[in-house]
Scaffold this motif. Structure first.
Motif, PDB file in Angstrom:
ATOM      1  N   GLN A 124      -3.958  -5.921  -0.447  1.00 53.88           N
ATOM      2  CA  GLN A 124      -3.226  -6.226   0.767  1.00 53.88           C
ATOM      3  C   GLN A 124      -3.011  -4.982   1.631  1.00 53.88           C
ATOM      4  O   GLN A 124      -3.183  -5.031   2.854  1.00 53.88           O
ATOM      5  CB  GLN A 124      -1.890  -6.869   0.441  1.00 53.88           C
ATOM      6  CG  GLN A 124      -1.147  -7.325   1.688  1.00 53.88           C
ATOM      7  CD  GLN A 124       0.174  -7.972   1.364  1.00 53.88           C
ATOM      8  OE1 GLN A 124       1.106  -7.284   0.981  1.00 53.88           O
ATOM      9  NE2 GLN A 124       0.254  -9.278   1.512  1.00 53.88           N
ATOM     10  N   CYS A 125      -2.655  -3.867   1.003  1.00 56.03           N
ATOM     11  CA  CYS A 125      -2.441  -2.629   1.773  1.00 56.03           C
ATOM     12  C   CYS A 125      -3.705  -2.195   2.496  1.00 56.03           C
ATOM     13  O   CYS A 125      -3.663  -1.762   3.650  1.00 56.03           O
ATOM     14  CB  CYS A 125      -1.946  -1.522   0.849  1.00 56.03           C
ATOM     15  SG  CYS A 125      -0.248  -1.740   0.276  1.00 56.03           S
ATOM     16  N   ARG A 126      -4.838  -2.311   1.824  1.00 57.02           N
ATOM     17  CA  ARG A 126      -6.104  -1.936   2.464  1.00 57.02           C
ATOM     18  C   ARG A 126      -6.404  -2.836   3.656  1.00 57.02           C
ATOM     19  O   ARG A 126      -6.857  -2.371   4.709  1.00 57.02           O
ATOM     20  CB  ARG A 126      -7.237  -1.986   1.447  1.00 57.02           C
ATOM     21  CG  ARG A 126      -7.210  -0.844   0.437  1.00 57.02           C
ATOM     22  CD  ARG A 126      -8.482  -0.818  -0.384  1.00 57.02           C
ATOM     23  NE  ARG A 126      -8.574  -1.976  -1.267  1.00 57.02           N
ATOM     24  CZ  ARG A 126      -8.083  -2.015  -2.502  1.00 57.02           C
ATOM     25  NH1 ARG A 126      -7.442  -0.968  -2.990  1.00 57.02           N
ATOM     26  NH2 ARG A 126      -8.225  -3.096  -3.250  1.00 57.02           N
ATOM     27  N   SER A 127      -6.144  -4.135   3.502  1.00 56.23           N
ATOM     28  CA  SER A 127      -6.399  -5.069   4.601  1.00 56.23           C
ATOM     29  C   SER A 127      -5.450  -4.819   5.764  1.00 56.23           C
ATOM     30  O   SER A 127      -5.846  -4.889   6.938  1.00 56.23           O
ATOM     31  CB  SER A 127      -6.253  -6.514   4.107  1.00 56.23           C
ATOM     32  OG  SER A 127      -7.227  -6.818   3.142  1.00 56.23           O
ATOM     33  N   ARG A 128      -4.194  -4.538   5.456  1.00 60.21           N
ATOM     34  CA  ARG A 128      -3.243  -4.232   6.520  1.00 60.21           C
ATOM     35  C   ARG A 128      -3.639  -2.973   7.277  1.00 60.21           C
ATOM     36  O   ARG A 128      -3.584  -2.930   8.513  1.00 60.21           O
ATOM     37  CB  ARG A 128      -1.843  -4.058   5.928  1.00 60.21           C
ATOM     38  CG  ARG A 128      -1.161  -5.349   5.523  1.00 60.21           C
ATOM     39  CD  ARG A 128       0.138  -5.073   4.800  1.00 60.21           C
ATOM     40  NE  ARG A 128       0.867  -6.285   4.497  1.00 60.21           N
ATOM     41  CZ  ARG A 128       1.940  -6.340   3.717  1.00 60.21           C
ATOM     42  NH1 ARG A 128       2.411  -5.215   3.166  1.00 60.21           N
ATOM     43  NH2 ARG A 128       2.547  -7.489   3.494  1.00 60.21           N
ATOM     44  N   GLU A 129      -4.039  -1.945   6.539  1.00 63.35           N
ATOM     45  CA  GLU A 129      -4.427  -0.699   7.206  1.00 63.35           C
ATOM     46  C   GLU A 129      -5.665  -0.907   8.077  1.00 63.35           C
ATOM     47  O   GLU A 129      -5.760  -0.338   9.181  1.00 63.35           O
ATOM     48  CB  GLU A 129      -4.681   0.408   6.190  1.00 63.35           C
ATOM     49  CG  GLU A 129      -5.010   1.736   6.848  1.00 63.35           C
ATOM     50  CD  GLU A 129      -4.986   2.920   5.912  1.00 63.35           C
ATOM     51  OE1 GLU A 129      -5.342   4.031   6.361  1.00 63.35           O
ATOM     52  OE2 GLU A 129      -4.620   2.750   4.727  1.00 63.35           O
ATOM     53  N   ALA A 130      -6.607  -1.729   7.599  1.00 63.46           N
ATOM     54  CA  ALA A 130      -7.796  -2.016   8.413  1.00 63.46           C
ATOM     55  C   ALA A 130      -7.404  -2.699   9.712  1.00 63.46           C
ATOM     56  O   ALA A 130      -7.913  -2.353  10.801  1.00 63.46           O
ATOM     57  CB  ALA A 130      -8.773  -2.877   7.621  1.00 63.46           C
ATOM     58  N   THR A 188       4.211   2.499   6.639  1.00 68.05           N
ATOM     59  CA  THR A 188       3.762   2.287   5.263  1.00 68.05           C
ATOM     60  C   THR A 188       3.302   0.846   5.165  1.00 68.05           C
ATOM     61  O   THR A 188       3.854  -0.037   5.845  1.00 68.05           O
ATOM     62  CB  THR A 188       4.887   2.540   4.237  1.00 68.05           C
ATOM     63  OG1 THR A 188       5.943   1.598   4.453  1.00 68.05           O
ATOM     64  CG2 THR A 188       5.416   3.954   4.333  1.00 68.05           C
ATOM     65  N   PHE A 189       2.322   0.576   4.313  1.00 71.46           N
ATOM     66  CA  PHE A 189       1.733  -0.760   4.267  1.00 71.46           C
ATOM     67  C   PHE A 189       2.183  -1.586   3.065  1.00 71.46           C
ATOM     68  O   PHE A 189       1.660  -2.676   2.832  1.00 71.46           O
ATOM     69  CB  PHE A 189       0.205  -0.653   4.302  1.00 71.46           C
ATOM     70  CG  PHE A 189      -0.297  -0.102   5.606  1.00 71.46           C
ATOM     71  CD1 PHE A 189      -0.141  -0.818   6.778  1.00 71.46           C
ATOM     72  CD2 PHE A 189      -0.890   1.152   5.674  1.00 71.46           C
ATOM     73  CE1 PHE A 189      -0.584  -0.312   7.996  1.00 71.46           C
ATOM     74  CE2 PHE A 189      -1.329   1.676   6.876  1.00 71.46           C
ATOM     75  CZ  PHE A 189      -1.186   0.928   8.048  1.00 71.46           C
ATOM     76  N   ASN A 190       3.141  -1.063   2.305  1.00 72.69           N
ATOM     77  CA  ASN A 190       3.755  -1.892   1.280  1.00 72.69           C
ATOM     78  C   ASN A 190       5.259  -1.939   1.526  1.00 72.69           C
ATOM     79  O   ASN A 190       5.721  -1.577   2.612  1.00 72.69           O
ATOM     80  CB  ASN A 190       3.413  -1.403  -0.132  1.00 72.69           C
ATOM     81  CG  ASN A 190       3.958  -0.016  -0.422  1.00 72.69           C
ATOM     82  OD1 ASN A 190       4.702   0.553   0.370  1.00 72.69           O
ATOM     83  ND2 ASN A 190       3.588   0.531  -1.565  1.00 72.69           N
ATOM     84  N   CYS A 230      -2.200  -5.574  12.372  1.00 71.32           N
ATOM     85  CA  CYS A 230      -2.236  -5.520  13.836  1.00 71.32           C
ATOM     86  C   CYS A 230      -0.830  -5.579  14.424  1.00 71.32           C
ATOM     87  O   CYS A 230      -0.515  -4.873  15.389  1.00 71.32           O
ATOM     88  CB  CYS A 230      -3.064  -6.679  14.384  1.00 71.32           C
ATOM     89  SG  CYS A 230      -4.842  -6.559  14.093  1.00 71.32           S
ATOM     90  N   VAL A 231       0.022  -6.431  13.831  1.00 67.11           N
ATOM     91  CA  VAL A 231       1.396  -6.554  14.318  1.00 67.11           C
ATOM     92  C   VAL A 231       2.130  -5.216  14.187  1.00 67.11           C
ATOM     93  O   VAL A 231       2.820  -4.771  15.109  1.00 67.11           O
ATOM     94  CB  VAL A 231       2.140  -7.668  13.547  1.00 67.11           C
ATOM     95  CG1 VAL A 231       3.637  -7.629  13.848  1.00 67.11           C
ATOM     96  CG2 VAL A 231       1.572  -9.034  13.915  1.00 67.11           C
ATOM     97  N   ALA A 232       1.981  -4.552  13.038  1.00 64.31           N
ATOM     98  CA  ALA A 232       2.626  -3.249  12.843  1.00 64.31           C
ATOM     99  C   ALA A 232       2.126  -2.234  13.868  1.00 64.31           C
ATOM    100  O   ALA A 232       2.905  -1.438  14.415  1.00 64.31           O
ATOM    101  CB  ALA A 232       2.376  -2.746  11.426  1.00 64.31           C
ATOM    102  N   THR A 239       0.266 -14.249   4.091  1.00 65.92           N
ATOM    103  CA  THR A 239      -0.083 -13.970   5.477  1.00 65.92           C
ATOM    104  C   THR A 239      -1.557 -13.596   5.595  1.00 65.92           C
ATOM    105  O   THR A 239      -2.236 -13.350   4.602  1.00 65.92           O
ATOM    106  CB  THR A 239       0.760 -12.810   6.028  1.00 65.92           C
ATOM    107  OG1 THR A 239       0.532 -11.651   5.219  1.00 65.92           O
ATOM    108  CG2 THR A 239       2.229 -13.153   6.051  1.00 65.92           C
ATOM    109  N   SER A 240      -2.030 -13.528   6.816  1.00 64.69           N
ATOM    110  CA  SER A 240      -3.293 -12.864   7.101  1.00 64.69           C
ATOM    111  C   SER A 240      -2.998 -11.372   7.129  1.00 64.69           C
ATOM    112  O   SER A 240      -2.357 -10.864   8.066  1.00 64.69           O
ATOM    113  CB  SER A 240      -3.861 -13.319   8.447  1.00 64.69           C
ATOM    114  OG  SER A 240      -4.898 -12.447   8.862  1.00 64.69           O
ATOM    115  N   SER A 241      -3.417 -10.657   6.089  1.00 63.56           N
ATOM    116  CA  SER A 241      -3.024  -9.248   5.945  1.00 63.56           C
ATOM    117  C   SER A 241      -3.522  -8.384   7.102  1.00 63.56           C
ATOM    118  O   SER A 241      -2.806  -7.498   7.582  1.00 63.56           O
ATOM    119  CB  SER A 241      -3.548  -8.701   4.615  1.00 63.56           C
ATOM    120  OG  SER A 241      -2.989  -9.396   3.530  1.00 63.56           O
ATOM    121  N   ALA A 242      -4.736  -8.627   7.544  1.00 59.37           N
ATOM    122  CA  ALA A 242      -5.264  -7.835   8.667  1.00 59.37           C
ATOM    123  C   ALA A 242      -4.442  -8.064   9.927  1.00 59.37           C
ATOM    124  O   ALA A 242      -4.143  -7.121  10.679  1.00 59.37           O
ATOM    125  CB  ALA A 242      -6.728  -8.177   8.908  1.00 59.37           C
TER     126      ALA A 242
END
Length: 356
Positions: free
Chosen positions: A210-216, A263-265, A179-181, A172-175
């Motif tokens: 991935q977690c860092r990108s999701r959180e960003a 949580t991002f994982n 945003c979805v979360a 996926t696009s992690s960022a």
């Protein structure tokens, strides 16, 4: 014309180029001498009909066996990476038809040192291609440069890393997944409520690319949405329920306005277990991946939503992209983004994480 391309034969190419079928065969399989004029005529016909040699036939014509290295985190049954591995296993069966073998190498996703040791083992042998989980971005980039220097194709799964000469990325696009979360939480809590951001630590190092990108992406969306509350970070332990309960009890006492959690994982079940045990049913929790323990909490109504990314498809298509490149020389798209699935209590019964 498309139907004609599907059934084009060597004898058809020979007829159109005005040469023998044997001459076309020598060009396609790069064996024997062919005059410059005949080579030019055959290439013109191949280009005109967009000839794609049958993958199985090409592999059977060669006795060479190729081997892929798959480097992913170790896992237990029911973990996220078990789903990725299921896709890899399915692809490995298909790859054997093309004389391509798959070998797996595992590392601890919470420990950089184990990743480095795994890379050392891979370097001791020769591999024709590599599928690589990108949890430790800096280390992956350094290893990707080594593969570039050796001319070895590689595929990324889990999260993308810009600036690398990868054959392909599947994930996926992690960022955007972050945003979805954020959207799923922001729509369910007051704009001035607080959100608990849980990170799971184990032995060694923690925190994946991935977690860092999701959180960003999560923080970016909340900033644009006018969120006025606080994001309260907390580090929890993977296998220490007593420690987690003590830390979270203190956090909720000090911060009574917590209304959301994320949580991002794939370990949101750790937070969910606490919320259910402590009776905090007013907290909306969003996590990632439909693994059995997360699914149980979603079905029980403790988890509000799960964001999923088709892990088996990542593993399967990653292996097959390398196989196609090595056997036929074909390169597909570089960036292959999986759908970002939103799984709720109402539709989880229809979600299959093994979908290819």
């Amino acid at each position: 014309m498309d139907k004609l391309k599907e059934h084009i034969r060597i004898v058809d190419i020979a007829r159109m180029a005005g040469v023998s079928a044997g001459t076309v065969d020598r060009v396609l399989h790069n064996r024997g001498k062919v005059s410059e004029e005949n080579l030019r005529r055959i290439r013109e016909v191949l280009s005109a009909v967009d000839y794609q040699p049958n993958l199985v036939a090409r592999s059977l014509a060669s006795s060479r066996e190729r081997t892929l290295a798959v480097i992913i985190p170790s896992f237990r049954e029911g973990d996220y990476w078990a789903d990725v591995d299921a896709g890899i296993s399915r692809a490995a069966v298909g790859a054997e038809r093309f004389n391509v073998r798959v070998r797996r190498f595992f590392f601890d996703q919470y420990d950089h040192a184990t990743f480095l040791r795994t890379l050392a083992r891979v370097r001791d042998e020769h591999f024709d291609g590599v599928l690589l989980a990108t949890l430790f971005a800096d280390l992956v980039v350094a290893y990707a440069h080594e593969l570039d220097a050796e001319g070895i194709p590689y595929v990324f799964v889990d999260s993308n890393i810009a600036g690398c000469n990868r054959l392909a990325y599947f994930g996926t696009s992690s960022a955007d997944a972050g945003c979805v979360a954020a959207r799923l939480l922001a729509d369910r809590i007051a704009p001035d409520a607080d959100i608990l951001v849980g990170s799971i630590v184990h032995r060694g190092d923690g925190g994946s690319n991935q977690c860092r990108s999701r959180e960003a992406g999560f923080r970016d969306y909340l900033g644009r949405a006018g969120f006025r509350g606080r994001l309260l970070g907390v580090s929890l332990r993977l296998d220490d329920e007593a420690y987690n309960r003590r830390v979270l009890d203190e956090l909720f006492v000090r911060n009574p306005r917590i209304a959301g959690a994320v949580t991002f994982n794939s370990t949101c079940y750790i937070l969910a277990n606490y919320l259910r045990a402590s009776g905090r049913d007013g907290v909306r929790l969003v996590g990632y991946d439909v693994i059995p323990r997360n699914r149980e909490m979603l079905e029980a109504g403790v988890v509000t939503a799960l964001v999923a990314q088709r892990p088996a498809a990542q593993g399967y298509h990653g292996v097959m992209a390398l196989c196609d490149m090595l056997v036929s020389g074909r390169r597909g798209p570089t960036d292959n983004l999986m759908p970002i699935d939103i799984v709720l209590r109402e539709n989880v019964q229809f979600y299959n994480s093994h979908i290819i």
